[in-house]
Scaffold this active site. Structure first.
Site, PDB file in Angstrom:
ATOM      1  N   HIS A  98       0.865  -1.191   0.000  1.00 16.87           N
ATOM      2  CA  HIS A  98       0.000   0.000   0.000  1.00 16.87           C
ATOM      3  C   HIS A  98       0.899   1.238   0.000  1.00 16.87           C
ATOM      4  CE1 HIS A  98      -2.780   3.079   1.368  1.00 16.87           C
ATOM      5  NE2 HIS A  98      -3.752   2.281   0.941  1.00 16.87           N
ATOM      6  N   GLU A 168      -4.024   2.104  -7.440  1.00 15.04           N
ATOM      7  CA  GLU A 168      -4.367   3.221  -6.549  1.00 15.04           C
ATOM      8  C   GLU A 168      -3.456   4.411  -6.848  1.00 15.04           C
ATOM      9  OE1 GLU A 168      -6.474   2.084  -2.727  1.00 15.04           O
ATOM     10  OE2 GLU A 168      -4.366   1.775  -2.334  1.00 15.04           O
TER      11      GLU A 168
HETATM   12  P1  PGA Z   1      -9.277   6.407   0.374  1.00 14.31           P
HETATM   13  O1  PGA Z   1      -8.114   5.330   0.629  1.00 14.31           O
HETATM   14  O2  PGA Z   1     -10.487   5.647  -0.075  1.00 14.31           O
HETATM   15  O3  PGA Z   1      -9.447   7.068   1.703  1.00 14.31           O
HETATM   16  O4  PGA Z   1      -8.749   7.303  -0.682  1.00 14.31           O
HETATM   17  C1  PGA Z   1      -7.884   4.289  -0.256  1.00 14.31           C
HETATM   18  C2  PGA Z   1      -6.653   3.539   0.173  1.00 14.31           C
HETATM   19  O5  PGA Z   1      -5.743   4.159   0.731  1.00 14.31           O
HETATM   20  O6  PGA Z   1      -6.578   2.316  -0.009  1.00 14.31           O
END
Ligand code: PGA
Length: 245
Positions: A98, A168
């Site tokens: 992550h 992401e």
């Molecule tokens: P968020 O986080 O939905 O708060 O943008 C997503 C993540 O960090 O996996």
């Protein structure tokens, strides 16, 4: 295959708050038919409590995932948690790489080791990747190709098949602006093509970054977005209900 929705609590809640939120999540399942596979990622302590409850009750409607995982079975790794311990308590998924872990120093070489160790322990890696800044299309494609090469070093096709990828864009992680569903889907096409061309695999590919109760359906409308990784909006049972129902 049903789409996947992941709730990542990060370290936003303490143990009591996590357990309370889960109780509220459960109520959603009692009153709504949920067509998605739901995976919840609380912190390690909450994970242990929840897994005990899961075994007691048998009717636990979620899968559990850790937010990270150790890269060895055992070792002098103060503060880490072994994949074997996670497996012992019935955890079958783990986020790996992550962006918030990467910001704490996790590199692709370590992420590669974590993926391998998770797979050895029969834990499905949910591997996150995305650029920190907005990039032009070609630069982004080069960045993603390089990330994938590094995190998948020495992994066979049969292993890669078991992995879930979460695209992401770091710049879109809350409380920032989301990446539009159309652009996210275009990047997903590129990533799906990469796996199709190189490994003949239809990789399971999720989107994450400022997903909320209003925009979730717009991402899920795309065939090549196999699910969502939700951070902030998963902390409200009401918002999460709107996302999954
Ligand atoms: P968020 O986080 O939905 O708060 O943008 C997503 C993540 O960090 O996996």
């Amino acid at each position: 295959m049903s789409k996947i929705i992941i709730a990542n609590f990060k370290m936003e809640l303490d143990l009591k708050q996590s357990l309370k939120l889960i109780e509220n999540y459960k109520k959603i399942f009692l009153t709504h038919k949920i067509k998605y596979k739901i995976i919840v990622c609380p912190d390690f302590l909450s994970l242990a409590y929840l897994s005990a409850k899961k075994q007691e009750k048998r009717t636990f409607p979620f899968h559990l995932a850790s937010q990270t995982i150790g890269h060895l079975k055992y070792g002098a790794l103060t503060g880490e948690v072994s994949p074997l311990s996670l497996k012992n308590i019935g955890v079958n998924y783990s986020l790996i790489g992550h962006s918030e872990r990467r910001q704490m120093g996790e590199k692709n070489s370590l992420i590669n080791k974590k993926i391998k160790m998770a797979l050895k322990a029969k834990i499905v890696p949910i591997v996150c990747l995305g650029s920190e800044k907005k990039l032009t299309k070609n630069t982004l494609h080069k960045f993603i190709t390089n990330e994938l090469k590094e995190i998948l070093v020495n992994l066979s096709k049969s292993k890669i098949k078991k992995i879930i990828i979460a695209y992401e864009p770091v710049w879109a992680i809350s409380p920032n602006e989301p990446c539009s569903p159309k652009i996210a889907s275009q990047v997903h096409s590129f990533i799906k093509d990469y796996f199709n061309n190189k490994y003949k695999i239809n990789i399971c590919l999720l989107y994450g970054g400022s997903v909320n109760d209003i925009n979730a359906k717009d991402y899920l409308a795309y065939d090549n977005i196999d699910g969502l990784l939700v951070g902030n909006a998963s902390l409200s049972a009401l918002k999460f209900k709107k996302i999954i129902s």
